[in-house]
Design a protein around this motif. Structure first.
Motif, mmCIF file in Angstrom:
data_model
loop_
_atom_site.group_PDB
_atom_site.id
_atom_site.type_symbol
_atom_site.label_atom_id
_atom_site.label_comp_id
_atom_site.label_asym_id
_atom_site.label_seq_id
_atom_site.Cartn_x
_atom_site.Cartn_y
_atom_site.Cartn_z
ATOM 1 N N PHE A 174 0.842 -1.200 0.000
ATOM 2 C CA PHE A 174 0.000 0.000 0.000
ATOM 3 C C PHE A 174 0.871 1.242 0.000
ATOM 4 O O PHE A 174 2.013 1.226 0.437
ATOM 5 N N ASN A 175 0.301 2.313 -0.497
ATOM 6 C CA ASN A 175 0.826 3.651 -0.232
ATOM 7 C C ASN A 175 -0.399 4.570 -0.148
ATOM 8 O O ASN A 175 -1.515 4.074 0.058
ATOM 9 N N TYR A 176 -0.220 5.867 -0.310
ATOM 10 C CA TYR A 176 -1.390 6.747 -0.164
ATOM 11 C C TYR A 176 -2.359 6.630 -1.337
ATOM 12 O O TYR A 176 -3.500 7.051 -1.248
ATOM 13 N N ASN A 177 -1.920 6.032 -2.425
ATOM 14 C CA ASN A 177 -2.768 5.965 -3.620
ATOM 15 C C ASN A 177 -3.329 4.582 -3.918
ATOM 16 O O ASN A 177 -4.413 4.470 -4.483
ATOM 17 N N CYS A 212 8.963 -1.809 -10.192
ATOM 18 C CA CYS A 212 7.890 -0.885 -10.578
ATOM 19 C C CYS A 212 8.326 0.024 -11.720
ATOM 20 O O CYS A 212 7.535 0.843 -12.185
ATOM 21 N N THR A 213 9.573 -0.080 -12.132
ATOM 22 C CA THR A 213 10.176 0.764 -13.162
ATOM 23 C C THR A 213 9.988 2.265 -12.909
ATOM 24 O O THR A 213 9.920 3.062 -13.829
ATOM 25 N N SER A 214 9.885 2.632 -11.640
ATOM 26 C CA SER A 214 9.872 4.047 -11.250
ATOM 27 C C SER A 214 10.187 4.102 -9.759
ATOM 28 O O SER A 214 10.281 3.066 -9.104
ATOM 29 N N SER A 215 10.332 5.306 -9.223
ATOM 30 C CA SER A 215 10.645 5.402 -7.792
ATOM 31 C C SER A 215 9.372 5.400 -6.959
ATOM 32 O O SER A 215 9.408 5.559 -5.752
ATOM 33 N N GLN A 216 8.229 5.260 -7.613
ATOM 34 C CA GLN A 216 6.937 5.213 -6.918
ATOM 35 C C GLN A 216 6.309 3.835 -7.096
ATOM 36 O O GLN A 216 6.616 3.129 -8.057
ATOM 37 N N PHE A 217 5.416 3.487 -6.177
ATOM 38 C CA PHE A 217 4.686 2.227 -6.285
ATOM 39 C C PHE A 217 3.453 2.473 -7.158
ATOM 40 O O PHE A 217 2.503 3.127 -6.735
ATOM 41 N N ASN A 256 12.117 -5.931 9.521
ATOM 42 C CA ASN A 256 11.132 -5.306 10.401
ATOM 43 C C ASN A 256 10.136 -6.338 10.922
ATOM 44 O O ASN A 256 9.279 -6.829 10.202
ATOM 45 N N SER A 257 10.240 -6.650 12.189
ATOM 46 C CA SER A 257 9.391 -7.699 12.747
ATOM 47 C C SER A 257 7.945 -7.238 12.918
ATOM 48 O O SER A 257 7.064 -8.029 13.204
ATOM 49 N N LEU A 258 7.703 -5.917 12.730
ATOM 50 C CA LEU A 258 6.324 -5.430 12.837
ATOM 51 C C LEU A 258 5.480 -5.917 11.661
ATOM 52 O O LEU A 258 4.262 -5.886 11.717
ATOM 53 N N LYS A 259 6.149 -6.321 10.582
ATOM 54 C CA LYS A 259 5.462 -6.821 9.391
ATOM 55 C C LYS A 259 4.561 -5.747 8.790
ATOM 56 O O LYS A 259 3.576 -6.032 8.147
ATOM 57 N N SER A 260 4.825 -4.493 9.077
ATOM 58 C CA SER A 260 3.957 -3.446 8.567
ATOM 59 C C SER A 260 4.762 -2.220 8.178
ATOM 60 O O SER A 260 5.363 -1.591 9.022
ATOM 61 N N VAL A 261 4.757 -1.918 6.915
ATOM 62 C CA VAL A 261 5.532 -0.795 6.430
ATOM 63 C C VAL A 261 4.803 -0.146 5.253
ATOM 64 O O VAL A 261 3.907 -0.746 4.687
ATOM 65 N N LYS A 262 5.168 1.062 4.890
ATOM 66 C CA LYS A 262 4.432 1.788 3.859
ATOM 67 C C LYS A 262 5.338 2.088 2.660
ATOM 68 O O LYS A 262 6.478 2.486 2.819
ATOM 69 N N VAL A 263 4.770 1.899 1.476
ATOM 70 C CA VAL A 263 5.528 2.179 0.255
ATOM 71 C C VAL A 263 5.434 3.664 -0.068
ATOM 72 O O VAL A 263 4.369 4.257 0.090
ATOM 73 N N SER A 264 6.538 4.264 -0.539
ATOM 74 C CA SER A 264 6.508 5.705 -0.834
ATOM 75 C C SER A 264 5.684 5.984 -2.086
ATOM 76 O O SER A 264 5.482 5.122 -2.901
#
Ligand code: FAD
Length: 149
Positions: A47-50, A113-118, A141-149
């Protein structure tokens, strides 16, 4: 059991504020932890904001039912199924739902992703799967939860 994998992406409708996204992701993670294991469903969610992109694996009926429920969720829209096929083994066996996000490097984004964005709409099912697998394997990251830029 007919082992099956479904891959889709969608547009996030969650308000673009850090707090809202984190809160909604927490709710989704809790629902996944509550509902997926009894159904034998595993997978990964990027996921990311979009965007959201998700892989669901398990018995094909359980995967279908889970997907149909998720598809009605107002937190996303414009769902596109990239693949829905029988599989011989799971890729995300030990994850009731692995979250893929923040610890993603620009290298990983550019590689898959062939770009710097997801941008999952520019990805194939195979590149999305490889991206998620790579990020999960390289993440300490053991939280298993991170966000894509
Ligand atoms: P809810 O309305 O959440 O809860 C039903 C009942 O469960 C409640 O009446 C209550 O008694 C009980 N309950 C609720 N919360 C708790 C709690 N914390 N502890 C104990 N009991 C509780 N959902 C999944 O299940 N799996 C997924 O993989 C998944 N992926 C998603 C991906 C995306 C991109 C999005 C947007 C959503 C996803 N969701 C997923 C969420 C899904 O759309 C539904 O919101 C969710 O499954 C509803 O959960 P529920 O059926 O338990 O209903």
């Amino acid at each position: 059991m007919y082992l099956f994998r479904l891959i889709y992406y969608s547009l996030s409708t969650i308000q673009a504020q850090e707090g809202s996204l984190q809160q909604e992701l927490k709710t989704i993670l809790l629902a996944s932890q509550r509902n997926n294991p009894p159904l034998g469903v595993s997978g990964a969610l990027a996921f990311n904001y979009n965007y959201f992109a998700q892989v669901l694996e398990g018995d094909r009926k359980a995967v279908t039912n889970t997907f149909c429920k998720i598809a009605k969720d107002p937190r996303h829209s414009d769902i596109v199924i990239l693949d829905a096929s029988p599989i011989s083994e799971r890729m995300f066996e030990s994850w009731n739902m692995a979250f893929v996000g923040g610890s993603v490097s620009e290298n990983q984004l550019r590689r898959y992703c062939t770009s710097s964005q997801f941008h999952p709409e520019k990805m194939t099912a195979v590149s999305l799967l490889r991206f998620m697998r790579d990020v999960i394997e390289s993440s300490q990251n053991s939280l298993k939860s991170v966000k894509v830029s």
